[in-house]
Design a protein around this motif. Structure first.
Motif, mmCIF file in Angstrom:
data_model
loop_
_atom_site.group_PDB
_atom_site.id
_atom_site.type_symbol
_atom_site.label_atom_id
_atom_site.label_comp_id
_atom_site.label_asym_id
_atom_site.label_seq_id
_atom_site.Cartn_x
_atom_site.Cartn_y
_atom_site.Cartn_z
ATOM 1 N N THR A 34 0.844 -1.201 0.211
ATOM 2 C CA THR A 34 0.007 -0.024 0.019
ATOM 3 C C THR A 34 0.958 1.324 0.116
ATOM 4 O O THR A 34 0.489 2.215 -0.664
ATOM 5 N N ALA A 35 2.020 1.398 0.782
ATOM 6 C CA ALA A 35 2.997 2.311 0.752
ATOM 7 C C ALA A 35 3.394 2.379 -0.345
ATOM 8 O O ALA A 35 3.546 3.810 -0.911
ATOM 9 N N PHE A 36 4.125 1.293 -1.087
ATOM 10 C CA PHE A 36 4.655 1.445 -2.440
ATOM 11 C C PHE A 36 3.770 2.042 -3.401
ATOM 12 O O PHE A 36 4.081 2.829 -4.090
ATOM 13 N N TYR A 37 2.689 1.422 -3.345
ATOM 14 C CA TYR A 37 1.454 1.972 -4.378
ATOM 15 C C TYR A 37 1.180 3.556 -4.249
ATOM 16 O O TYR A 37 1.186 3.997 -5.271
ATOM 17 N N ALA A 38 0.882 3.864 -3.029
ATOM 18 C CA ALA A 38 0.785 5.296 -2.621
ATOM 19 C C ALA A 38 2.036 6.261 -3.254
ATOM 20 O O ALA A 38 1.943 7.382 -3.902
ATOM 21 N N PHE A 39 3.064 5.724 -3.159
ATOM 22 C CA PHE A 39 4.412 6.395 -3.966
ATOM 23 C C PHE A 39 4.068 6.650 -5.369
ATOM 24 O O PHE A 39 4.277 7.660 -5.946
ATOM 25 N N CYS A 40 3.851 5.255 -5.873
ATOM 26 C CA CYS A 40 3.675 5.506 -7.410
ATOM 27 C C CYS A 40 2.450 6.387 -7.838
ATOM 28 O O CYS A 40 2.653 7.053 -8.775
ATOM 29 N N ARG A 41 1.553 6.273 -7.085
ATOM 30 C CA ARG A 41 0.491 7.298 -7.203
ATOM 31 C C ARG A 41 0.867 8.790 -7.376
ATOM 32 O O ARG A 41 0.542 9.621 -7.954
ATOM 33 N N GLU A 42 1.750 9.252 -6.280
ATOM 34 C CA GLU A 42 2.318 10.206 -5.843
ATOM 35 C C GLU A 42 2.817 10.990 -7.059
ATOM 36 O O GLU A 42 2.374 12.137 -7.484
ATOM 37 N N VAL A 43 3.914 10.216 -7.495
ATOM 38 C CA VAL A 43 4.659 10.621 -8.442
ATOM 39 C C VAL A 43 3.832 10.681 -9.801
ATOM 40 O O VAL A 43 4.300 11.292 -10.846
ATOM 41 N N ASP A 44 2.988 9.854 -10.324
ATOM 42 C CA ASP A 44 2.227 9.570 -11.356
ATOM 43 C C ASP A 44 1.180 11.095 -11.519
ATOM 44 O O ASP A 44 0.984 11.607 -12.619
ATOM 45 N N ASP A 45 0.662 11.224 -10.243
ATOM 46 C CA ASP A 45 -0.165 12.291 -10.180
ATOM 47 C C ASP A 45 0.433 13.686 -10.673
ATOM 48 O O ASP A 45 -0.236 14.732 -11.095
ATOM 49 N N VAL A 46 1.816 13.822 -10.200
ATOM 50 C CA VAL A 46 2.636 14.814 -10.891
ATOM 51 C C VAL A 46 2.321 14.956 -12.074
ATOM 52 O O VAL A 46 2.066 16.447 -12.411
ATOM 53 N N VAL A 47 2.517 14.214 -12.952
ATOM 54 C CA VAL A 47 2.574 14.318 -14.393
ATOM 55 C C VAL A 47 1.424 14.652 -14.955
ATOM 56 O O VAL A 47 0.939 15.298 -15.672
ATOM 57 N N ASP A 48 0.204 13.831 -14.357
ATOM 58 C CA ASP A 48 -1.322 13.824 -14.877
ATOM 59 C C ASP A 48 -2.111 15.156 -14.368
ATOM 60 O O ASP A 48 -2.942 15.593 -15.140
ATOM 61 N N GLU A 49 -1.582 15.672 -13.046
ATOM 62 C CA GLU A 49 -2.449 16.654 -12.522
ATOM 63 C C GLU A 49 -1.855 18.191 -12.650
ATOM 64 O O GLU A 49 -2.465 19.038 -12.584
ATOM 65 N N VAL A 50 -0.561 18.304 -12.591
ATOM 66 C CA VAL A 50 0.109 19.438 -12.783
ATOM 67 C C VAL A 50 0.344 19.984 -14.393
ATOM 68 O O VAL A 50 0.994 19.112 -15.171
#
Length: 279
Positions: A34-50
């Motif tokens: 869960t922690a590793f997946y949350a990390f992946c989501r955090e960095v992926d969201d940078v690209v998708d949402e910024v």
């Protein structure tokens, strides 16, 4: 909110198929993935949402530094605070997290891929590495399972690319290789304008057949000794491959909508693999 609750909320909010596979894991492995997946989501969201590429690049640079500090014993973000207690137990290395960030960096610098070899390198970073780490957390005992995990990760990423052709085009990205667009005489402007054609359907069928081939290859690569521990990955394979078949049944109508499976069906598919070993 403590770090463990933060990553739990991050994973649950994504609605991803990965989340359903986590539910059946023992507590320590569930906390780690869960922690590793949350990390992946955090960095992926940078690209998708910024929307500003400069700001996004700055944020990814911050994450690169945060990962480096975390592995030096100084995590500051809730995600790294939640993840670091598990890295030694499950063999998670700094290079794994930096590779995921590198893959997201590619999204800022490259919106098209000349051929499948180029796309495959991107998929290796954003999906193959994720599969490798996940396999370790699930309980890998045979080194050959790493190749299985990378192959399955590639199959997942190609399924995502097929599903998200329309959404990605709206963000200015077309992941379908240029050489294959040319092979099927599909123009980029047709995808951007959401124009369907027999040529587009043939192109997408070609992509789906490649993905199915990778699912089959991954299943053949999984050593018998790790079939039980790798059940969460097999759950995800069942969900993702069912999604791919759903997209095929709707004749690849992916330019104007996002085809998905309802949560209850995902849960059923995950349970069926966990309890009965059936995909």
């Amino acid at each position: 909110m403590n770090p463990d609750q933060y990553v739990q909320d991050k994973a649950a909010a994504s609605g991803s198929s990965f989340y359903y596979a986590f539910l059946f894991l023992p507590k320590d492995r569930r906390a780690a993935i869960t922690a590793f997946y949350a990390f992946c989501r955090e960095v992926d969201d940078v690209v998708d949402e910024v929307t500003d590429p400069g700001v996004a690049a700055t944020k990814l640079a911050w994450w690169r530094n945060e990962v480096h500090k975390a592995f030096a014993g100084q995590p500051t973000h809730p995600v790294t605070l939640a993840l670091m207690p598990h890295v030694k137990t499950f063999g998670i290395e700094e290079r794994h997290l930096q590779a995921v960030i590198e893959g997201c960096q590619m999204d800022l610098e490259q919106t098209r891929y000349l051929d499948f070899a180029g796309l495959e390198r991107y998929c290796h970073l954003v999906a193959g590495i994720v599969g490798e780490v996940a396999a370790r957390i699930f309980g890998q005992s045979d080194e050959r399972t790493t190749e299985y995990a990378h192959t399955l990760g590639l199959a997942f990423q190609l399924t995502n690319i097929i599903r998200d052709v329309g959404e990605d085009a709206m963000r200015g990205r077309i992941y379908l290789p240029i050489s294959e667009l040319q092979q099927f005489d599909v123009k980029a402007h047709e995808i951007n304008k959401r124009e369907y054609s027999e040529r587009f359907t043939a192109l997408m069928r070609f992509q789906a057949e490649r993905a199915h081939g990778l699912y089959d290859k991954a299943m053949g690569l999984l050593p018998q000794a790790d079939r039980r521990t790798q059940k969460p990955g097999l759950m995800m394979a069942s969900i993702y491959r069912t999604l791919l078949r759903e997209i095929e049944s709707e004749n690849f109508q992916v330019l104007h909508q996002r085809i998905s499976l309802p949560p209850l069906r995902k849960l059923w598919l995950a349970w069926k693999m966990q309890a009965l070993g059936l995909m």
